[in-house]
Design a protein around this motif. Structure first.
Motif, PDB file in Angstrom:
ATOM      1  N   ALA A 168      15.722  77.481 131.292  1.00  0.00           N
ATOM      2  CA  ALA A 168      14.773  78.245 132.104  1.00  0.00           C
ATOM      3  C   ALA A 168      14.042  79.282 131.269  1.00  0.00           C
ATOM      4  CB  ALA A 168      15.495  78.910 133.271  1.00  0.00           C
ATOM      5  N   GLN A 169      14.754  79.926 130.351  1.00  0.00           N
ATOM      6  CA  GLN A 169      14.117  80.920 129.475  1.00  0.00           C
ATOM      7  C   GLN A 169      13.011  80.273 128.650  1.00  0.00           C
ATOM      8  OE1 GLN A 169      14.589  84.175 129.200  1.00  0.00           O
ATOM      9  NE2 GLN A 169      16.515  84.557 130.278  1.00  0.00           N
ATOM     10  N   VAL A 170      13.270  79.080 128.146  1.00  0.00           N
ATOM     11  CA  VAL A 170      12.273  78.365 127.338  1.00  0.00           C
ATOM     12  C   VAL A 170      11.061  78.003 128.191  1.00  0.00           C
ATOM     13  CG1 VAL A 170      11.829  76.259 126.010  1.00  0.00           C
ATOM     14  CG2 VAL A 170      13.993  77.486 125.724  1.00  0.00           C
ATOM     15  N   VAL A 171      11.299  77.509 129.396  1.00  0.00           N
ATOM     16  CA  VAL A 171      10.203  77.098 130.269  1.00  0.00           C
ATOM     17  C   VAL A 171       9.342  78.292 130.664  1.00  0.00           C
ATOM     18  CG1 VAL A 171       9.621  76.094 132.513  1.00  0.00           C
ATOM     19  CG2 VAL A 171      11.446  75.087 131.140  1.00  0.00           C
TER      20      VAL A 171
ATOM     21  N   VAL B 137      10.082  76.130 137.879  1.00  0.00           N
ATOM     22  CA  VAL B 137      11.426  75.805 138.388  1.00  0.00           C
ATOM     23  C   VAL B 137      11.649  74.296 138.341  1.00  0.00           C
ATOM     24  CG1 VAL B 137      12.912  75.819 140.432  1.00  0.00           C
ATOM     25  CG2 VAL B 137      11.582  77.854 139.840  1.00  0.00           C
ATOM     26  N   ARG B 138      10.667  73.534 138.811  1.00  0.00           N
ATOM     27  CA  ARG B 138      10.803  72.078 138.805  1.00  0.00           C
ATOM     28  C   ARG B 138      10.903  71.536 137.385  1.00  0.00           C
ATOM     29  NH1 ARG B 138       6.666  69.508 140.234  1.00  0.00           N
ATOM     30  NH2 ARG B 138       5.148  71.202 140.271  1.00  0.00           N
ATOM     31  N   MET B 139      10.106  72.096 136.476  1.00  0.00           N
ATOM     32  CA  MET B 139      10.149  71.636 135.099  1.00  0.00           C
ATOM     33  C   MET B 139      11.510  71.932 134.467  1.00  0.00           C
ATOM     34  SD  MET B 139       7.298  72.196 132.120  1.00  0.00           S
ATOM     35  CE  MET B 139       6.080  71.411 133.180  1.00  0.00           C
ATOM     36  N   THR B 140      12.088  73.066 134.793  1.00  0.00           N
ATOM     37  CA  THR B 140      13.420  73.405 134.291  1.00  0.00           C
ATOM     38  C   THR B 140      14.453  72.406 134.785  1.00  0.00           C
ATOM     39  OG1 THR B 140      12.893  75.768 134.177  1.00  0.00           O
ATOM     40  CG2 THR B 140      15.225  75.165 134.305  1.00  0.00           C
ATOM     41  N   GLN B 141      14.399  72.109 136.072  1.00  0.00           N
ATOM     42  CA  GLN B 141      15.381  71.198 136.665  1.00  0.00           C
ATOM     43  C   GLN B 141      15.329  69.815 136.035  1.00  0.00           C
ATOM     44  OE1 GLN B 141      14.138  71.620 140.724  1.00  0.00           O
ATOM     45  NE2 GLN B 141      15.587  73.266 141.171  1.00  0.00           N
TER      46      GLN B 141
ATOM     47  N   ARG C 162       8.262  70.882 123.028  1.00  0.00           N
ATOM     48  CA  ARG C 162       8.328  71.230 121.606  1.00  0.00           C
ATOM     49  C   ARG C 162       9.472  72.209 121.337  1.00  0.00           C
ATOM     50  NH1 ARG C 162       3.921  75.248 120.080  1.00  0.00           N
ATOM     51  NH2 ARG C 162       5.465  76.507 121.203  1.00  0.00           N
ATOM     52  N   ASP C 163       9.577  73.250 122.163  1.00  0.00           N
ATOM     53  CA  ASP C 163      10.577  74.283 121.909  1.00  0.00           C
ATOM     54  C   ASP C 163      11.986  73.803 122.214  1.00  0.00           C
ATOM     55  OD1 ASP C 163       8.512  75.897 121.142  1.00  0.00           O
ATOM     56  OD2 ASP C 163       8.415  77.025 123.018  1.00  0.00           O
ATOM     57  N   LEU C 164      12.141  72.970 123.238  1.00  0.00           N
ATOM     58  CA  LEU C 164      13.475  72.454 123.540  1.00  0.00           C
ATOM     59  C   LEU C 164      13.954  71.496 122.455  1.00  0.00           C
ATOM     60  CD1 LEU C 164      13.460  71.825 127.398  1.00  0.00           C
ATOM     61  CD2 LEU C 164      14.552  73.675 126.135  1.00  0.00           C
ATOM     62  N   LYS C 165      13.048  70.696 121.923  1.00  0.00           N
ATOM     63  CA  LYS C 165      13.434  69.809 120.825  1.00  0.00           C
ATOM     64  C   LYS C 165      13.875  70.618 119.620  1.00  0.00           C
ATOM     65  CE  LYS C 165      10.473  65.949 122.158  1.00  0.00           C
ATOM     66  NZ  LYS C 165       9.201  65.239 121.924  1.00  0.00           N
ATOM     67  N   ARG C 166      13.227  71.747 119.395  1.00  0.00           N
ATOM     68  CA  ARG C 166      13.574  72.579 118.248  1.00  0.00           C
ATOM     69  C   ARG C 166      14.881  73.339 118.479  1.00  0.00           C
ATOM     70  NH1 ARG C 166       8.906  75.914 117.421  1.00  0.00           N
ATOM     71  NH2 ARG C 166       9.751  77.295 119.017  1.00  0.00           N
ATOM     72  N   GLU C 167      15.057  73.878 119.685  1.00  0.00           N
ATOM     73  CA  GLU C 167      16.208  74.738 119.935  1.00  0.00           C
ATOM     74  C   GLU C 167      17.462  73.967 120.328  1.00  0.00           C
ATOM     75  OE1 GLU C 167      15.535  78.140 122.332  1.00  0.00           O
ATOM     76  OE2 GLU C 167      13.482  78.414 121.643  1.00  0.00           O
ATOM     77  N   PHE C 168      17.281  72.798 120.965  1.00  0.00           N
ATOM     78  CA  PHE C 168      18.435  72.053 121.458  1.00  0.00           C
ATOM     79  C   PHE C 168      18.504  70.658 120.873  1.00  0.00           C
ATOM     80  CE2 PHE C 168      17.369  74.950 125.084  1.00  0.00           C
ATOM     81  CZ  PHE C 168      18.449  75.801 124.899  1.00  0.00           C
TER      82      PHE C 168
ATOM     83  N   VAL D 280      16.473  83.999 135.129  1.00  0.00           N
ATOM     84  CA  VAL D 280      15.124  84.434 134.812  1.00  0.00           C
ATOM     85  C   VAL D 280      14.212  84.283 136.025  1.00  0.00           C
ATOM     86  CG1 VAL D 280      14.446  82.160 133.892  1.00  0.00           C
ATOM     87  CG2 VAL D 280      13.219  84.210 133.159  1.00  0.00           C
ATOM     88  N   PHE D 281      14.425  83.262 136.838  1.00  0.00           N
ATOM     89  CA  PHE D 281      13.594  83.090 138.019  1.00  0.00           C
ATOM     90  C   PHE D 281      13.906  84.156 139.067  1.00  0.00           C
ATOM     91  CE2 PHE D 281      13.793  78.621 136.375  1.00  0.00           C
ATOM     92  CZ  PHE D 281      12.488  78.596 135.923  1.00  0.00           C
ATOM     93  N   THR D 282      15.176  84.510 139.219  1.00  0.00           N
ATOM     94  CA  THR D 282      15.539  85.593 140.127  1.00  0.00           C
ATOM     95  C   THR D 282      14.929  86.900 139.662  1.00  0.00           C
ATOM     96  OG1 THR D 282      17.619  84.507 140.704  1.00  0.00           O
ATOM     97  CG2 THR D 282      17.459  86.858 141.157  1.00  0.00           C
TER      98      THR D 282
END
Length: 282
Positions: free
Chosen positions: A121-124, A104-108, A158-164, A11-13
């Motif tokens: 990355a899609q979520v972020v 990018v940093r938040m994803t990492q 919030r979304d990562l807790k819900r999805e993962f 997604v970043f590319t």
């Protein structure tokens, strides 16, 4: 505004490729430049008329001049990003590109065991878009980049807790060390500003780890007149690696140790009572 390039695995590319395509079109630079001029962003009238060069110019000025400059140009774009017309899409897309290093940093730092980097990355990125599109520029005109990052983190966690949720690992942005600010011009600008503010206040130069947050709080307390400079320096000097003992510090200040400790204790209590205001303002 419709993107022309084909989709890529990252997604970043994809976003960077899309941005290159947008900049190459030529017709998108004039609206962004005119918004900055209309809102009185300092020096904007003489800024580059190419969109890619314009964003580079804004980021370089932010590094030199700090958050007051980045607040001005980010605010000018965010005030136009809350719609559905082509102008709103362009304004939002420009801010998203400026904030992409932070994403990018938040994803990492958000990827946990068993999760795919590209899925996180899609979520972020979705969280970044949401933060940009819903940003209340009228109510939050200061520390804009910081507020955007906080909103992005709020939506991401919030979304990562819900999805993962099955991963079972608690999300905590502090789990991964903060990369150097060289990868994010807005963060770099804030770092330069904090170093200057700390030096002007008379604090020791160490701005790493938890001490950095304490120094940010002390700088805020001085600006809001919550603490006197003497009280702030006493706290900053005491809570640092290699700080002198109370007896030595009291001697240097011309006080007896008991009175010195009492003065610092009162300052800490005052600071603690005001910390909620600082958290809300951040």
């Amino acid at each position: 505004m419709n993107a022309g390039p084909e989709r890529d695995a990252s997604v970043f590319t994809r976003l960077n490729t899309e941005w290159t395509w947008v900049c190459a079109q030529g017709r998108y630079a004039q609206p962004v430049w005119s918004w900055l001029v209309e809102d009185g962003v300092q020096g904007a009238a003489g800024a580059p008329r190419s969109l890619e060069a314009l964003l580079d110019w804004l980021e370089e000025r932010s590094v030199r001049e700090g958050h007051r400059f980045s607040d001005a140009w980010l605010g000018a774009l965010l005030r136009r990003a809350n719609g559905h017309d082509a102008g709103a899409q362009l304004a939002a897309r420009t801010v998203v590109q400026a904030m992409l290093p932070a994403a990018v940093r938040m994803t990492q730092r958000s990827v946990r065991a068993g999760e795919r980097l590209d899925e996180v990355a899609q979520v972020v990125v979705a969280a970044l878009w949401q933060a940009v599109r819903s940003y209340p520029a009228g109510r939050r005109p200061e520390q804009v980049a910081r507020h955007l990052r906080l909103e992005m983190w709020h939506h991401t966690s919030r979304d990562l807790k819900r999805e993962f949720a099955p991963s079972g690992t608690e999300l905590d942005e502090r789990l991964t060390p903060e990369p150097g600010p060289q990868c994010d011009p807005v963060v770099r600008a804030e770092a330069v500003w904090l170093e200057q503010a700390a030096a002007e206040a008379g604090f020791e130069a160490d701005l790493t780890g938890a001490r950095r947050e304490m120094v940010e709080l002390l700088v805020w307390a001085l600006s809001q007149k919550v603490l006197s400079r003497t009280a702030a320096v006493a706290i900053a000097d005491h809570y640092r690696e290699g700080a002198p003992g109370d007896r030595a510090a009291a001697l240097a200040a011309g006080m007896n140790p008991a009175a010195f400790r009492q003065r610092r204790s009162r300052a800490v209590s005052t600071l603690r009572a005001a910390a909620g205001q600082w958290a809300a303002a951040a």
